[in-house]
Design an enzyme around this catalytic site. Structure first.
Site, mmCIF file in Angstrom:
data_model
loop_
_atom_site.group_PDB
_atom_site.id
_atom_site.type_symbol
_atom_site.label_atom_id
_atom_site.label_comp_id
_atom_site.label_asym_id
_atom_site.label_seq_id
_atom_site.Cartn_x
_atom_site.Cartn_y
_atom_site.Cartn_z
ATOM 1 N N SER A 33 83.988 37.667 -13.219
ATOM 2 C CA SER A 33 83.324 38.240 -12.049
ATOM 3 C C SER A 33 84.323 38.577 -10.950
ATOM 4 O O SER A 33 85.395 37.983 -10.847
ATOM 5 C CB SER A 33 82.286 37.265 -11.501
ATOM 6 O OG SER A 33 81.352 36.910 -12.493
HETATM 7 N N1 SAH Z 1 81.387 33.453 -14.532
HETATM 8 C C1 SAH Z 1 82.017 34.158 -15.605
HETATM 9 C C2 SAH Z 1 81.227 35.407 -15.915
HETATM 10 C C3 SAH Z 1 81.375 35.847 -17.300
HETATM 11 S S1 SAH Z 1 80.322 37.213 -17.716
HETATM 12 C C4 SAH Z 1 83.436 34.523 -15.208
HETATM 13 O O1 SAH Z 1 83.670 34.740 -14.027
HETATM 14 O O2 SAH Z 1 84.306 34.609 -16.072
HETATM 15 C C5 SAH Z 1 78.844 36.390 -18.175
HETATM 16 C C6 SAH Z 1 78.932 35.395 -19.304
HETATM 17 O O3 SAH Z 1 77.607 35.005 -19.625
HETATM 18 C C7 SAH Z 1 79.519 35.960 -20.603
HETATM 19 O O4 SAH Z 1 80.585 35.146 -21.013
HETATM 20 C C8 SAH Z 1 78.355 35.908 -21.571
HETATM 21 O O5 SAH Z 1 78.743 35.631 -22.918
HETATM 22 C C9 SAH Z 1 77.513 34.785 -21.012
HETATM 23 N N2 SAH Z 1 76.115 34.804 -21.410
HETATM 24 C C10 SAH Z 1 75.269 35.858 -21.518
HETATM 25 N N3 SAH Z 1 74.058 35.450 -21.917
HETATM 26 C C11 SAH Z 1 74.126 34.099 -22.070
HETATM 27 C C12 SAH Z 1 73.217 33.089 -22.471
HETATM 28 N N4 SAH Z 1 71.947 33.369 -22.802
HETATM 29 N N5 SAH Z 1 73.645 31.805 -22.513
HETATM 30 C C13 SAH Z 1 74.915 31.476 -22.189
HETATM 31 N N6 SAH Z 1 75.825 32.380 -21.802
HETATM 32 C C14 SAH Z 1 75.441 33.671 -21.745
#
Ligand code: SAH
Length: 220
Positions: free
Chosen positions: A70
């Protein structure tokens, strides 16, 4: 082995990081605890080495599997919205991804459980937390839409991928007075929402337009 804290030094210097904090202030982040947590968290450790020189730009960056780390402003804003009413004990995060948001938040709460559906991203995040010495983070490989009922209820929940609406299962895992910060809506029409659990159900505040990857079902 090269000390990961020294990797890409120069591009990730104190001055570069200070510039990011200044930018976050200009964009309206006020909570000093949040700004300090952002300053203390080395974002370049959470991206691929090839992107380390861009780690302190205020932009989202790719982390593989079609996912992104993010944007720092969004990490700071969501953290601020979650903690501004006072310190939190136990927090649940959905979507560990790179682990960057987890690391920032872990400095401000007692314990954080973080759920990720893509195992290889989770493995990388776990390695980073070990290298950096974080001890209050517990990682789970599961579908975060279901939350982690066995560890709840939580004082706070932070969701970093967008469901289309507010997941009832997650509201149910908030303590009374507990808060959840999450993006909701379809791609190109998402809004950041803060939900507060009340005796009667919950209240919601619609905050600002955001862009997140979708919350998906099932695990990989
Ligand atoms: N806070 C993280 C954001 C990553 S993007 C950062 O700053 O790196 C969002 C993440 O949510 C991805 O890694 C994706 O695989 C995960 N995600 C999406 N749907 C999900 C679910 N149902 N359960 C767990 N993780 C999920």
């Amino acid at each position: 082995m090269i000390n990961p804290l020294h990797r890409g030094i120069g591009m990730t210097s104190e001055r570069t990081r200070k510039r990011l904090i200044k930018r976050l202030r200009e964009k309206g982040i006020q909570d000093l605890n949040v700004l300090n947590a952002m300053r203390a968290t080395p974002r370049h450790i959470f991206v691929d080495e090839a992107l380390a020189s861009r780690a302190y730009e205020d932009t989202a960056l790719p982390i593989g599997h079609g996912q992104t780390i993010s944007q720092p402003y969004i990490v700071a804003r969501m953290t601020e919205l979650l903690v501004e009413a006072g310190p939190l004990d136990t927090v649940l995060e959905i979507g560990t991804g790179s682990g960057y948001q987890t690391a920032v938040l872990s400095r401000l709460v007692k314990r954080i459980y973080s759920v990720e559906r893509i195992e290889s991203l989770q493995r990388l995040a776990r390695k980073r937390f070990q290298e950096l010495g974080f001890r209050n983070i517990r990682l789970h490989h599961s579908d975060g839409g279901l939350g982690l009922p066995e560890y709840g209820p939580f004082d706070g929940i932070l969701v970093t991928a967008a469901p289309e609406g507010i997941p009832r299962a997650l509201v149910d895992q908030l303590k009374q007075g507990g808060r959840m910060v999450l993006p909701i809506g379809q791609e190109n029409a998402q809004v950041l929402v803060r939900v507060t659990r009340t005796a009667a159900g919950y209240e919601k505040e619609l905050l600002e337009r955001v862009v997140f990857v979708p919350l998906l079902g099932g695990i990989l």
